[in-house]
Design a protein around this motif. Structure first.
Motif, short mmCIF file in Angstrom:
data_model
loop_
_atom_site.label_atom_id
_atom_site.label_comp_id
_atom_site.label_asym_id
_atom_site.label_seq_id
_atom_site.Cartn_x
_atom_site.Cartn_y
_atom_site.Cartn_z
N ARG A 146 0.37 9.88 9.84
CA ARG A 146 -1.08 10.07 9.84
C ARG A 146 -1.78 8.80 9.35
O ARG A 146 -1.21 8.00 8.63
N ARG A 147 -3.03 8.65 9.74
CA ARG A 147 -3.79 7.47 9.34
C ARG A 147 -4.19 7.55 7.87
O ARG A 147 -4.51 8.62 7.36
N GLY A 148 -4.17 6.39 7.21
CA GLY A 148 -4.57 6.32 5.81
C GLY A 148 -5.28 5.01 5.53
O GLY A 148 -5.71 4.31 6.44
N GLU A 149 -5.40 4.68 4.27
CA GLU A 149 -6.03 3.43 3.87
C GLU A 149 -5.00 2.31 3.89
O GLU A 149 -3.81 2.54 3.66
N PRO A 150 -5.42 1.06 4.15
CA PRO A 150 -4.48 -0.07 4.09
C PRO A 150 -3.76 -0.13 2.75
O PRO A 150 -4.37 0.05 1.69
N ALA A 151 -2.45 -0.33 2.81
CA ALA A 151 -1.63 -0.37 1.60
C ALA A 151 -0.56 -1.44 1.78
O ALA A 151 -0.26 -1.88 2.90
N PHE A 152 0.05 -1.84 0.65
CA PHE A 152 1.03 -2.92 0.64
C PHE A 152 2.21 -2.54 -0.24
O PHE A 152 2.12 -1.62 -1.06
N GLY A 153 3.31 -3.26 -0.08
CA GLY A 153 4.45 -3.02 -0.93
C GLY A 153 5.69 -3.74 -0.44
O GLY A 153 5.64 -4.61 0.43
N VAL A 154 6.83 -3.35 -1.03
CA VAL A 154 8.12 -3.92 -0.66
C VAL A 154 9.09 -2.78 -0.37
O VAL A 154 9.24 -1.86 -1.17
N ALA A 155 9.72 -2.83 0.80
CA ALA A 155 10.75 -1.87 1.15
C ALA A 155 12.11 -2.56 1.04
O ALA A 155 12.27 -3.69 1.52
#
Length: 448
Positions: A146-155
């Protein structure tokens, strides 16, 4: 290697995909013949195409397709057309490619790749941007479709380096009696660590500063892909290319459902501003020297719309160079690509388009839209100024090795991408390519 040399499973899948492609190609004629009955068959064919693209159980796919074909044969107006589609094709013969790849020494920290020489496992940090909505706490369900807000991280993704073919995205399969992931055999998403942009950017910058090369590789996935699979694919590509910089992923909110093609089409258009901001971050804020981008299938729509505007960007002094841009089997209207190519010419050092006449996702897209896709080969092969076109019909354009053994070749476009991205070789310097066409319409294909 010919199809006759495949395993029973490989031969069965080869024939399944061949018949599925043939039926998709006949879509417009079947629609005219079947009238009001056609939408049901159309939906079932598209769902089968999506399942084939995921590499579902070949035996189950064949059973489902066989049942669909039997129903079509019972439809008198379409029966003769379907019978012709069932005729087996001549075997395809091709050779395997050997790529010279050097070992890349990698530092070992959480946000840096690490290797275990005893087990043959590489752990890759995939720095991601996404506009998916949050899900559960487990890595596999951390982000939804589903669509959400832009987010960042490390996988954090582990990739086996032994017993896995180039391009192969291994995972446990119930039809192989594999019920749990094994790091020695499978590509596994181990952890997802979300980061605010204010932490993400300096973390990536610090990690890149320790890399052997101050370059980044940005991967944009296609239709029908979950966040988990997108992260796994990005890491697998990085390992197979022996990429010495840092790997980035932009994961737009694909529904990861073969029946939701139209939903994904709307979402990729909605995502393009988010992707543009992510690409600008990679170019200007992390200390990169060069940025390479690989977009696959529907993901090319976000990339090409961003490139159209890139020529007007006012980047600061010291910004990275947009170097190699790869359109892998682009699922975008062929005529629209021609229009945009004239606008983005010069935005990157080199642009490369890999086309195929045997890509099931592209055939499904043409089936839906009625017009050729930019990633098609054959009569629709696209050659435009400023883009190196490679007819990759003899090899695997799935990027992740789902189909190559089914068509009798263990080659992947990843072989050629190594020469392109890592060795920076032009098409006429890459030993597995040969020139084709003429002076006005020159392109490249694989030596057979």
């Amino acid at each position: 290697m010919s199809l006759a040399g495949l395993s029973d499973e490989g031969w069965a899948m080869s024939e399944t995909l061949r018949l599925l492609l043939a039926l998709l190609d006949l879509g417009p004629r079947l629609k005219d013949l079947l009238g009001d009955k056609w939408p049901t068959y159309s939906d079932e064919l598209l769902e089968l195409a999506g399942r084939a693209g995921r590499g579902d159980d070949p035996a189950e796919l064949r059973r489902t397709l066989d049942a669909l074909v039997q129903r079509l044969l019972a439809e008198t107006p379409a029966a003769e057309l379907v019978r012709r589609a069932m005729q087996p094709a001549a075997p395809t013969i091709s050779t395997e490619t050997v790529v010279r790849r050097g070992r890349v020494p990698l530092p070992s920290q959480v946000v840096r790749p690490s290797t275990d020489d005893v087990t043959g496992i590489v752990t890759i940090p995939v720095f991601y941007g996404t506009d998916r909505a949050r899900g559960g706490d487990a890595p596999a369900s951390y982000y939804t479709g589903r669509r959400g807000e832009p987010a960042f991280g490390v996988a954090e993704v582990s990739v086996p380096t032994r017993g896995r073919d180039l391009g192969e995205l291994t995972g446990p399969s119930w039809w192989r009696l594999e019920f749990s992931a094994d790091p020695a055999k499978h590509v596994i998403l181990k952890a997802v660590q979300p980061l605010g942009q204010d932490v993400f950017t300096p973390t990536l910058k610090d990690s890149l500063a320790t890399a052997d090369e101050r370059d980044v590789l940005v991967f944009v996935h296609g239709y029908n892909v979950s966040f988990e699979d997108a992260a796994r694919r990005a890491a697998q590509i990085s390992v197979d290319l022996k990429f010495a910089g840092r790997t980035l992923l932009y994961s737009w909110a694909s529904a990861a459902d073969p029946k939701q093609y139209a939903v994904d089409e709307g979402t990729i258009e909605w995502s393009r501003d988010h992707f543009e901001a992510f690409l600008q971050l990679a170019l200007t804020e992390i200390g990169a020297r060069e940025v390479h981008v690989i977009a696959h299938s529907m993901g090319n729509r976000a990339l090409i719309n961003t490139l159209e505007r890139a020529t007007s960007w006012q980047l600061p002094a010291g910004a990275a160079t947009l170097c190699q841009v790869v359109f892998a089997a682009p699922d975008i209207d062929r005529d629209r690509f021609v229009q945009l190519a004239a606008k983005f010419k010069g935005s990157a050092r080199r642009c490369t388009l890999y086309a195929s006449s045997r890509d099931v996702a592209l055939m499904a897209s043409k089936f839906v839209h009625g017009y050729p896709r930019a990633g098609e080969a054959g009569e629709a092969l696209l050659v435009v100024d400023g883009v190196d076109t490679i007819d990759a019909s003899l090899v695997d354009t799935s990027l992740v090795g789902l189909h190559h053994s089914y068509f009798g070749s263990k080659r992947s476009i990843l072989n050629d991408m190594f020469s392109l991205i890592v060795q920076r070789l032009a098409p006429d310097q890459r030993f597995d390519l040969q020139a084709a066409g003429d002076a006005l319409r020159k392109y490249w294909n694989y030596r057979s």
